[in-house]
Design a protein around this motif. Sequence first.
Motif, mmCIF file in Angstrom:
data_model
loop_
_atom_site.group_PDB
_atom_site.id
_atom_site.type_symbol
_atom_site.label_atom_id
_atom_site.label_comp_id
_atom_site.label_asym_id
_atom_site.label_seq_id
_atom_site.Cartn_x
_atom_site.Cartn_y
_atom_site.Cartn_z
ATOM 1 N N ASP A 1 -7.883 -0.815 -34.415
ATOM 2 C CA ASP A 1 -7.617 0.426 -33.684
ATOM 3 C C ASP A 1 -6.630 1.303 -34.440
ATOM 4 O OD1 ASP A 1 -9.335 -0.480 -31.750
ATOM 5 O OD2 ASP A 1 -7.750 -1.235 -30.419
ATOM 6 N N GLY A 2 -5.615 0.671 -35.025
ATOM 7 C CA GLY A 2 -4.614 1.431 -35.772
ATOM 8 C C GLY A 2 -5.218 2.105 -36.989
ATOM 9 N N GLY B 1 13.668 -11.790 -29.649
ATOM 10 C CA GLY B 1 12.570 -12.173 -28.770
ATOM 11 C C GLY B 1 12.604 -11.430 -27.447
ATOM 12 N N VAL B 2 13.778 -11.371 -26.828
ATOM 13 C CA VAL B 2 13.905 -10.648 -25.559
ATOM 14 C C VAL B 2 13.611 -9.167 -25.764
ATOM 15 C CG1 VAL B 2 15.541 -9.955 -23.763
ATOM 16 C CG2 VAL B 2 15.516 -12.312 -24.579
ATOM 17 N N GLY B 3 14.132 -8.593 -26.838
ATOM 18 C CA GLY B 3 13.894 -7.173 -27.103
ATOM 19 C C GLY B 3 12.429 -6.867 -27.336
ATOM 20 N N LEU B 4 11.728 -7.703 -28.108
ATOM 21 C CA LEU B 4 10.301 -7.480 -28.364
ATOM 22 C C LEU B 4 9.485 -7.617 -27.079
ATOM 23 C CD1 LEU B 4 9.798 -9.375 -31.752
ATOM 24 C CD2 LEU B 4 9.956 -6.908 -31.395
ATOM 25 N N ALA B 5 9.868 -8.578 -26.231
ATOM 26 C CA ALA B 5 9.161 -8.729 -24.958
ATOM 27 C C ALA B 5 9.340 -7.498 -24.076
ATOM 28 C CB ALA B 5 9.655 -9.982 -24.236
ATOM 29 N N ILE B 6 10.540 -6.929 -24.056
ATOM 30 C CA ILE B 6 10.783 -5.724 -23.253
ATOM 31 C C ILE B 6 9.996 -4.538 -23.805
ATOM 32 C CG2 ILE B 6 12.554 -4.054 -22.568
ATOM 33 C CD1 ILE B 6 14.549 -6.361 -22.494
ATOM 34 N N ILE B 7 9.954 -4.399 -25.133
ATOM 35 C CA ILE B 7 9.220 -3.295 -25.750
ATOM 36 C C ILE B 7 7.718 -3.439 -25.544
ATOM 37 C CG2 ILE B 7 8.688 -2.164 -27.958
ATOM 38 C CD1 ILE B 7 11.505 -2.908 -28.873
ATOM 39 N N GLY B 8 7.243 -4.688 -25.471
ATOM 40 C CA GLY B 8 5.817 -4.918 -25.282
ATOM 41 C C GLY B 8 5.066 -5.222 -26.553
ATOM 42 N N VAL B 9 5.757 -5.736 -27.555
ATOM 43 C CA VAL B 9 5.109 -6.098 -28.825
ATOM 44 C C VAL B 9 4.436 -7.463 -28.667
ATOM 45 C CG1 VAL B 9 5.514 -6.602 -31.262
ATOM 46 C CG2 VAL B 9 6.774 -4.772 -30.141
ATOM 47 N N PRO B 10 3.202 -7.623 -29.157
ATOM 48 C CA PRO B 10 2.551 -8.932 -29.046
ATOM 49 C C PRO B 10 3.164 -9.961 -29.991
ATOM 50 C CG PRO B 10 1.196 -7.448 -30.336
ATOM 51 C CD PRO B 10 2.346 -6.615 -29.788
ATOM 52 N N MET B 11 2.790 -11.226 -29.779
ATOM 53 C CA MET B 11 3.203 -12.335 -30.650
ATOM 54 C C MET B 11 4.724 -12.447 -30.720
ATOM 55 S SD MET B 11 0.398 -11.679 -33.697
ATOM 56 C CE MET B 11 0.749 -13.220 -34.513
ATOM 57 N N VAL B 12 5.359 -12.427 -29.551
ATOM 58 C CA VAL B 12 6.824 -12.482 -29.494
ATOM 59 C C VAL B 12 7.342 -13.799 -30.048
ATOM 60 C CG1 VAL B 12 8.793 -12.510 -27.931
ATOM 61 C CG2 VAL B 12 6.955 -10.852 -27.585
ATOM 62 N N ALA C 1 8.477 -7.492 -38.192
ATOM 63 C CA ALA C 1 8.411 -7.103 -36.781
ATOM 64 C C ALA C 1 8.070 -5.623 -36.630
ATOM 65 C CB ALA C 1 9.739 -7.421 -36.100
ATOM 66 N N VAL C 2 8.650 -4.779 -37.467
ATOM 67 C CA VAL C 2 8.344 -3.337 -37.418
ATOM 68 C C VAL C 2 6.877 -3.101 -37.757
ATOM 69 C CG1 VAL C 2 8.809 -1.111 -38.504
ATOM 70 C CG2 VAL C 2 10.702 -2.606 -37.880
ATOM 71 N N LEU C 3 6.356 -3.824 -38.733
ATOM 72 C CA LEU C 3 4.955 -3.666 -39.121
ATOM 73 C C LEU C 3 4.030 -4.052 -37.967
ATOM 74 C CD1 LEU C 3 2.934 -3.019 -41.344
ATOM 75 C CD2 LEU C 3 3.078 -5.408 -42.074
ATOM 76 N N VAL C 4 4.324 -5.159 -37.302
ATOM 77 C CA VAL C 4 3.520 -5.573 -36.149
ATOM 78 C C VAL C 4 3.619 -4.537 -35.027
ATOM 79 C CG1 VAL C 4 3.243 -7.336 -34.352
ATOM 80 C CG2 VAL C 4 3.691 -8.014 -36.716
ATOM 81 N N GLY C 5 4.824 -4.018 -34.802
ATOM 82 C CA GLY C 5 4.983 -2.981 -33.779
ATOM 83 C C GLY C 5 4.199 -1.732 -34.103
ATOM 84 N N LEU C 6 4.147 -1.357 -35.386
ATOM 85 C CA LEU C 6 3.392 -0.171 -35.792
ATOM 86 C C LEU C 6 1.900 -0.367 -35.570
ATOM 87 C CD1 LEU C 6 3.268 2.606 -37.200
ATOM 88 C CD2 LEU C 6 3.157 1.382 -39.385
ATOM 89 N N VAL C 7 1.396 -1.549 -35.913
ATOM 90 C CA VAL C 7 -0.034 -1.816 -35.770
ATOM 91 C C VAL C 7 -0.433 -1.914 -34.302
ATOM 92 C CG1 VAL C 7 -1.826 -3.529 -36.216
ATOM 93 C CG2 VAL C 7 -0.214 -2.915 -38.016
ATOM 94 N N SER C 8 0.412 -2.566 -33.496
ATOM 95 C CA SER C 8 0.039 -2.834 -32.109
ATOM 96 C C SER C 8 0.317 -1.677 -31.159
ATOM 97 C CB SER C 8 0.784 -4.082 -31.601
ATOM 98 O OG SER C 8 2.193 -3.861 -31.628
ATOM 99 N N GLY C 9 1.364 -0.885 -31.411
ATOM 100 C CA GLY C 9 1.743 0.145 -30.449
ATOM 101 C C GLY C 9 1.931 1.534 -31.004
ATOM 102 N N GLY C 10 1.835 1.688 -32.315
ATOM 103 C CA GLY C 10 1.976 3.009 -32.885
ATOM 104 C C GLY C 10 3.384 3.312 -33.345
ATOM 105 N N PRO C 11 3.616 4.570 -33.769
ATOM 106 C CA PRO C 11 4.918 4.946 -34.339
ATOM 107 C C PRO C 11 6.086 4.780 -33.376
ATOM 108 C CG PRO C 11 3.251 6.590 -34.859
ATOM 109 C CD PRO C 11 2.634 5.657 -33.863
ATOM 110 N N VAL C 12 5.891 5.111 -32.088
ATOM 111 C CA VAL C 12 7.001 5.012 -31.131
ATOM 112 C C VAL C 12 7.442 3.557 -30.996
ATOM 113 C CG1 VAL C 12 7.706 5.377 -28.749
ATOM 114 C CG2 VAL C 12 6.271 7.074 -29.892
#
Length: 351
Positions: A106-107, A226-237, A262-273
């Motif tokens: 999708d990305g 881990g807690v921060g990624l879970a709150i943001i909604g990034v997969p594979m925490v 982690a930033v790369l996974v966040g970019l692929v899964s949720g976009g720039p924000v």
Amino acid sequence: MAPSDEVTVRKLVWAGAAVLVWAAVAYLVWRAMGVLAPVLVPVAVAVLIAAALRPAVRGLVRRRWPRVLAAALMVVGPLTVLGVLLVITVDALVRGGGELAEALRDGVGTVRDWLVRGPLGLSEPQVGGAVDNLVAFVGDQGERIVGGATATAAAVGGFLAGLVLAVFVLFFLLYEGERIWTWLLAPLSASVRTRFDQAGREAFSSLGAYSRATVAVAVVDAVVIGVGLAIIGVPMVIPLASLVFLAAFVPYVGAFVAGFVAVLVGLVSGGPVTALLVLGLSVLVQTLEGEVLQPFLLGRMVRLHPLLVVVSIAVGVVLAGIVGALFAVPVVLVARAVLRQLPGTSNTQTG
């Protein structure tokens, strides 16, 4: 030529010869260490873990536990925790791999549409050609990975052999480390034995403090990320938090590498924000580690300046890659303990 000049020349010649001899010895030792790395690395890992767990073994012995049982518990306990962590991580990677692959597709589609319809206004054939080249490159790398399956299997076999050796050495270091150390010092003369004994005990104590502080830093980093990624909604925490935990064993540098992943996974899964949020979280964790945890834990326990830590890790990476990065700081701690016992130096603890 005056006699004084002859003496000076003679001293310079002997000094040059000594430098060459020591350089040759250092080169031979380095080559021998490279050949014996499959043995030396597991033994070094066992020494680090033994230094960290020795106070726990002593505590159990003071509570009237048989030393053999205390040593066995300290070997089995960490291995069980590590095994459970690896199982959870692998399971999460298997279950989350499909989700991440779909997010990656999708990305790529989103980026492709933006390149064509966005301000750059690239043509569809240009973008399509670039994507095709990228897919072909990834396919080539996949074929190389499959082709290297035999080498990978051999590497896994070597890892398992090293793990068995490390466990074996760790048990005996915890069970009868004092007896082994006394046996190693027995051939030395009394004066030399005393200095080596003091240097060895100081180095072992510093290694224990370093290992325990590093584990504490790694746990805090992994929990916060881990807690921060879970709150943001990034997969594979869980896999990302586990990566942060393992990367924390390389001070300063490891946190940066794990944060980048982690930033790369966040970019692929949720976009720039999402990527920016993960970047802010990574910066927060690195600031917490660099400004609070490292100075208060590592700084106070082992008393090494951060600049020395970073430079030693850089040298370790150049000389021996990841293994050099892991053991750079422990080597500096051992060298410091030995240098303090040289004649003409002070063996007092300084800040």
